[in-house]
Design an enzyme around this catalytic site. Structure first.
Site, short mmCIF file in Angstrom:
data_model
loop_
_atom_site.label_atom_id
_atom_site.label_comp_id
_atom_site.label_asym_id
_atom_site.label_seq_id
_atom_site.Cartn_x
_atom_site.Cartn_y
_atom_site.Cartn_z
N ASP A 145 -9.28 5.78 -1.61
CA ASP A 145 -8.12 6.23 -2.37
C ASP A 145 -8.63 6.86 -3.66
O ASP A 145 -9.83 7.14 -3.79
CB ASP A 145 -7.16 5.06 -2.65
CG ASP A 145 -7.68 4.13 -3.73
OD1 ASP A 145 -8.91 4.09 -3.99
OD2 ASP A 145 -6.84 3.42 -4.36
N GLU A 157 0.82 -1.21 0.00
CA GLU A 157 0.00 0.00 0.00
C GLU A 157 0.86 1.26 0.00
O GLU A 157 0.51 2.25 -0.64
CB GLU A 157 -0.94 -0.01 1.20
CG GLU A 157 -2.04 -1.07 1.13
CD GLU A 157 -2.94 -0.91 -0.09
OE1 GLU A 157 -3.01 0.19 -0.66
OE2 GLU A 157 -3.58 -1.92 -0.47
N TYR A 167 -6.27 5.58 5.27
CA TYR A 167 -6.43 4.60 4.18
C TYR A 167 -5.62 3.34 4.45
O TYR A 167 -6.13 2.22 4.33
CB TYR A 167 -6.01 5.19 2.83
CG TYR A 167 -5.91 4.12 1.78
CD1 TYR A 167 -7.05 3.64 1.13
CD2 TYR A 167 -4.68 3.52 1.48
CE1 TYR A 167 -6.97 2.62 0.20
CE2 TYR A 167 -4.60 2.49 0.56
CZ TYR A 167 -5.74 2.05 -0.08
OH TYR A 167 -5.66 1.02 -0.99
N CYS A 186 -26.16 3.73 -10.62
CA CYS A 186 -25.18 4.81 -10.74
C CYS A 186 -25.87 6.10 -11.16
O CYS A 186 -26.40 6.21 -12.27
CB CYS A 186 -24.11 4.43 -11.76
SG CYS A 186 -22.87 5.74 -12.01
#
Length: 334
Positions: A141, A42, A123, A211
């Site tokens: 992110d 990460e 995060y 959406c």
């Protein structure tokens, strides 16, 4: 109201199912996802593409197989393995985190405890919880920002304080309590492979039915673009100093550009010397136009040292400076 806000479980079900059949499963850090491997991956993946990170991750794991190996490593070793990835503060933060974790004896499990480790932010803590422990760990992110801004038709620059707060609230609300590893991977995979910045593949999206950006024909305009800034240009002057086959290098300060890396000595103004060459490099906030000058120096300052050509392979150098040195040495060899 959004279909998926009415039924977060429906969103999780669709994402988890899609990831199982269409997501990525062969990335090296997905194999044996220990907290340490997740942390390293990460950190490397921040602002860096997956294809670029893979060979760096594999070399890193070969050199530092576990967190105690990294904690014991010298700074020069760490920076040498990181060189070329850029954003070197990530390497320093990773090294600092490893030392803290080694002192604790093991990785914490709770989200609040992970956040206490230097270098681990919101995060990364969520990613460790999700990928290493398969437990509840919200993540936001760049991929998640883009996906959520389109999915829920959120206006405003995604990194602004107001929008960031809204996105994290959504992540906390929508993250399920089971199958977290697959759900988190689905968020990243969907953003990277389907809900792309340009020419997203809406026809292949498992969330298309709910959406809002797709329903409102606003996919192309969301997320809101950050206002463009003119990149300033700065001049840089570096010195090429050789003595008996050795090259003079200078350790950069522990903060600022190229922190803790070795580089050609830098001076404020162009010296009265012969120009050896030039190189340019674009940082996130300015462009460097650099010139390298041939100079004769007999003694090194405390922060400087002489290095042979073979020793250059063992230390961390900024990528543009290493590239320039390699080209010059190659020309001299020819």
């Amino acid at each position: 109201m959004s279909l998926y806000l009415q039924s977060p479980s429906l969103l999780a079900e669709k994402m988890i199912s899609w990831q199982a059949s269409q997501g990525r499963h062969t990335l090296p850090w997905q194999q044996n996802p220990t907290p340490y491997r997740v942390l390293v991956s990460e950190m490397m993946l921040q602002q860096t593409q997956v294809s670029t990170v893979i060979p760096y991750f594999e070399r890193w794991m070969a050199a530092f197989p576990d967190v105690t190996d990294l904690a014991k490593a010298e700074t020069d070793q760490v920076m040498a393995l990181w060189q070329g990835l850029g954003y070197y503060a990530r390497a320093r933060n990773l090294h600092k985190a490893a030392k803290t974790i080694a002192a604790l004896g093991d990785f914490p499990f709770e989200l609040a405890d992970l956040l206490q480790i230097p270098g681990i932010g919101r995060y990364t803590a969520g990613a460790i919880r999700s990928f290493a422990y398969d437990s509840w760990g919200p993540i936001v992110d760049g991929n998640v920002r883009r996906l959520f801004c389109r999915l829920f038709a959120i206006e405003g620059v995604p990194t602004s304080s107001a929008v960031d707060k809204k996105l994290w609230a959504l992540a906390e609300q929508l993250t399920p309590v089971k199958h977290n590893r697959r759900f988190a991977q689905a968020l990243l995979d969907l953003g990277a492979t389907v809900c792309k910045p340009r020419q997203p593949s809406c026809h292949a999206c498992p969330l298309q039915a709910g959406c809002l950006a797709y329903q409102q024909n606003r996919v192309a305009e969301l997320p809101t673009a950050k206002p463009k800034k003119v990149t300033p240009v700065k001049q840089g002057h570096f010195l090429w100093v050789e003595q008996q086959g050795l090259l003079l290098l200078e350790k950069r300060p522990s903060s600022g550009i190229w922190a803790d890396l070795w580089a050609l000595p830098q001076v404020d103004d162009a010296p009265e010397a012969v120009l050896q060459g030039e190189f340019n490099h674009v940082f996130s906030h300015y462009k460097l136009e650099a010139k390298v000058w041939l100079l004769d120096v007999t003694e090194a300052k405390p922060e400087q040292s002489w290095y042979s050509k073979k020793q250059l392979e063992l230390i961390g150098l900024p990528a543009p400076i290493r590239s320039w040195i390699d080209k010059k040495l190659q020309v001299e060899a020819d």
